[in-house]
Design a protein around this motif. Structure first.
Motif, PDB file in Angstrom:
ATOM      1  N   GLU A   5       0.817  -1.218   0.000  1.00 36.67           N
ATOM      2  CA  GLU A   5       0.000   0.000   0.000  1.00 36.67           C
ATOM      3  C   GLU A   5       0.852   1.271   0.000  1.00 36.67           C
ATOM      4  O   GLU A   5       0.363   2.356  -0.273  1.00 36.67           O
ATOM      5  N   LYS A  65       2.929   4.281  -4.263  1.00 34.28           N
ATOM      6  CA  LYS A  65       1.933   5.271  -4.705  1.00 34.28           C
ATOM      7  C   LYS A  65       2.075   5.646  -6.168  1.00 34.28           C
ATOM      8  O   LYS A  65       1.235   6.392  -6.687  1.00 34.28           O
ATOM      9  N   ALA A 122      -2.761  -1.954  -4.309  1.00 42.40           N
ATOM     10  CA  ALA A 122      -3.231  -1.967  -2.925  1.00 42.40           C
ATOM     11  C   ALA A 122      -3.602  -0.554  -2.488  1.00 42.40           C
ATOM     12  O   ALA A 122      -4.537  -0.358  -1.707  1.00 42.40           O
ATOM     13  N   ALA A 123      -2.891   0.448  -2.987  1.00 40.78           N
ATOM     14  CA  ALA A 123      -3.146   1.841  -2.587  1.00 40.78           C
ATOM     15  C   ALA A 123      -4.178   2.471  -3.513  1.00 40.78           C
ATOM     16  O   ALA A 123      -4.021   2.457  -4.729  1.00 40.78           O
ATOM     17  N   GLU A 124      -5.214   3.035  -2.926  1.00 44.47           N
ATOM     18  CA  GLU A 124      -6.251   3.698  -3.743  1.00 44.47           C
ATOM     19  C   GLU A 124      -5.679   4.920  -4.451  1.00 44.47           C
ATOM     20  O   GLU A 124      -6.182   5.355  -5.478  1.00 44.47           O
TER      21      GLU A 124
END
Lengths: 427, 427
Positions: free
Chosen positions: B176, B179, B209-211
């Motif tokens: 996560e 980026k 995993a990271a929005e």
């Protein structure tokens, strides 16, 4: 004319009827006018049209042999540095030339402080609290930057000599969270106030608790005089700071947005060498360089700083009658009524107007209803909150003089009507 | 020619003597040459000189009635949007026009994410760890941005089809803290590689995993072909992301720096409406708008996108012989020696060169000693650390063809000498 406050309730009611009738009459005209925009008018833009031709001799090599068409020169060509350092009053080594917007330079300055601190200090984003002092009324776009970064803003009342320096000195020396103060030191936005020599000296001699406290000195109207014979002058803050043993305490900003073309000008920051070295470290990551052709265009168009000053006289000749038309109308219609105060600036872009407390929002709303757009009441305060609800910014430059007169007629009528209601409430 | 590796120690020692003598001879000439700079040459700049006259008809009002001399229009005039959206291949509503530098746009994009997150996500400055994937070798200025913000960079090896997507998919889906990923998808810097359709589709179908994971798609060389008959094409990533249900996952960047004048071009970002709306909130605090006269200048100069493509053919005609001169020399001098590999790109600004492991730094140092500046070895890797010490970026555009030939002669001599020493070490 007699002051409203000295009148009896009956007299006031009589006048209110007349004013209300006048308002309805003006509103019925269905005008669309705008006194909100601090932007140059078309005639002003026309005097810079020579900029369009300036480079057509195809000589695009700068004095120092730089091909201004290609990459290179991070901090600006010497010609542009010389011109803008004269404008902002600093040594030619104490300036960096940026792109088209001093607002963007100020934004970047705060943004960099958030992520990287100031000359090695702790990044503000890592602190619990960061505060800025905000002389009020002031420039809404300054306040928008600090608000955007979650910086707490503290109102500092303006006096005729600049910000209330007792308060500034007191707060700055006590509170390490205070990292800056927004200043428009000359022909301030919106009041047209110029800081006195004593104010500038007191600024230079501040003893801030925070090592990374800086004065954000936005000299937006440094050469924007309205009169040849009544010009305001300010002490040069960079030099005063140096004298006071605070050489790193100030960032000065300027641009040619209201000299040549807004949006197609050049901007600059001036500061101590230590500050500029720190800034350049970041700048070298951010960009390869700004638009050198536009820098060259400016330098060649003006020739030198005297050319720029001559150019500013043409601006003054165009906008002075507009300021005077507004002031004449305010004097004539509101002069003795005791319901408003306003400034008569020697330069800049605005007239600062104060209604009785609690009237500004209503005045602006009534103007809008009658077809006149004013800067929203409150805009001149942090968070859009004018604690007295009294300040209104008048921007006379953009409309034609004829439009201005019509807009002013509506404006003064609204001021009268709202003030009458306010006074009648307590009678 | 025979591969060095197949030679005996004695043969190699003999050759080494000859090469060393050659090096001394070349060094004695005292040349000053530079193959480090990815910048256009003077002849290229000359083909854009029409830009200087473009606005001299004094018609500075845009199609939509905007006076391009004055304030206003935050995200660019329609003429510029149309031109650059054609260039970057996106709908005209999915673009914002910026100032002169796409690097600055990328910097701002990362800086904004640090302080304000991405479309409402937690500001990265508030996270313990932020990571970016960095296909290597890559563009040093990308890596400089992420390093400046303390973002951890993870090397992703490049293949002939683009980044190693197995590795990208795996890392992005698990971590996560990841980026973003820096991409130059077409004629990549420095290898000149163009991502295959499959690579683009796998990018569009990532399951991060990271929005707030975004692909930083720097399409710097989107129309920078060298040949009319051998042009690379890439799938349009914005559309692919939309198809894959990931409409917000990509930021595309481009500029006209290597189309018109470096430093005096216009730049843009393209993304989904949701991304652009978020960006505009910040932008409206940062600036009143970018240089619309320069936007108009570009739009009028090219007329339309076809005009731009015709213009790019002129660039190709100027720089193609330079690329070919370098490639010819590399083929002739190093072709069969088995000590180096290099790319033959169909466009862009660079030739990617790989020495044997552990030789790049020495080669660059020897070149420098003999008067040829190369991009520092390691510069194409995060933190300046090439784990194989093998990659060297060759930039053929700026020097004259004659200078290039001289510089290449020195370069290949250095490659031979350093390689010989390396091979001899183990014999």
């Amino acid at each position: 004319m007699m002051s409203y406050k000295e009148m009896t309730k009956e007299e006031l009611q009589e006048i209110r009827k007349e004013v209300a009738a006048k308002y309805d009459e003006l509103k019925a005209k269905g005008l669309k006018l705008d006194m909100s925009r601090g932007k140059p008018n078309t005639e002003q833009l026309d005097i810079s049209m020579g900029m369009i031709d300036t480079l057509t001799d195809y000589n695009l090599v700068g004095e120092q042999g730089v091909d201004c068409r290609n990459y290179g020169v991070l901090d600006g060509i010497i010609e542009a540095k010389r011109l803008l350092s004269a404008m902002i009053e600093c040594p030619v080594d104490n300036i960096i030339i940026y792109g088209n917007s001093s607002l963007n330079v100020m934004y970047d300055t705060v943004a960099r402080s958030m992520t990287h601190g100031v000359m090695g200090s702790t990044p503000w984003a890592k602190l619990d609290k960061v505060k800025f002092l905000c002389p009020v009324p002031g420039y809404d776009r300054h306040f928008a930057i600090t608000e955007f970064f979650g910086i707490e803003m503290i109102n500092i009342p303006m006096t005729e000599d600049g910000p209330d320096m007792d308060m500034v000195e007191d707060l700055v020396s006590k509170d390490e969270a205070i990292k800056g103060i927004w200043c428009v030191p000359k022909y301030s936005n919106p009041m047209g106030i110029t800081y006195s020599d004593e104010t500038v000296r007191r600024f230079a001699n501040l003893k801030p608790a925070a090592e990374d406290f800086r004065i954000y000195w936005d000299n937006a109207y440094c050469i924007h005089h309205l009169y040849e014979d009544h010009q305001d002058h300010i002490l040069e803050i960079l030099e005063e700071c140096e004298k006071a043993g605070n050489p790193d305490m100030v960032f000065k900003f300027c641009s040619t947005s209201k000299v040549t073309f807004p949006g197609s000008g050049i901007a600059a920051i001036s500061a101590s060498k230590a500050n500029l070295d720190f800034i350049k470290k970041q700048m070298s990551v951010q960009t390869i360089g700004h638009d050198k052709l536009n820098q060259l265009r400016h330098a060649r168009f003006f020739g030198d700083f005297n050319g720029m000053l001559e150019h500013m006289k043409k601006h003054a000749d165009i906008i002075r009658p507009k300021f005077e038309a507004v002031l004449e109308m305010l004097d004539k219609e509101l002069g003795d009524l005791g319901i408003a105060k306003w400034t008569k600036p020697n330069g800049g872009y605005f007239i600062g107007f104060d209604t009785m407390d609690g009237c500004a929002k209503k005045v602006v709303a009534m103007c809008k209803e009658a077809g006149v757009v004013m800067t929203p009441a409150g805009a001149t305060y942090p968070y859009g909150k004018d604690p007295h609800d009294s300040n209104i910014r008048i921007a006379p430059t953009f409309p034609s003089t004829e439009e201005l007169k019509q807009a002013c007629e509506i404006f003064v009528t609204c001021v009268k009507l709202v003030s009458l209601d306010k006074i009648l409430e307590t009678k």
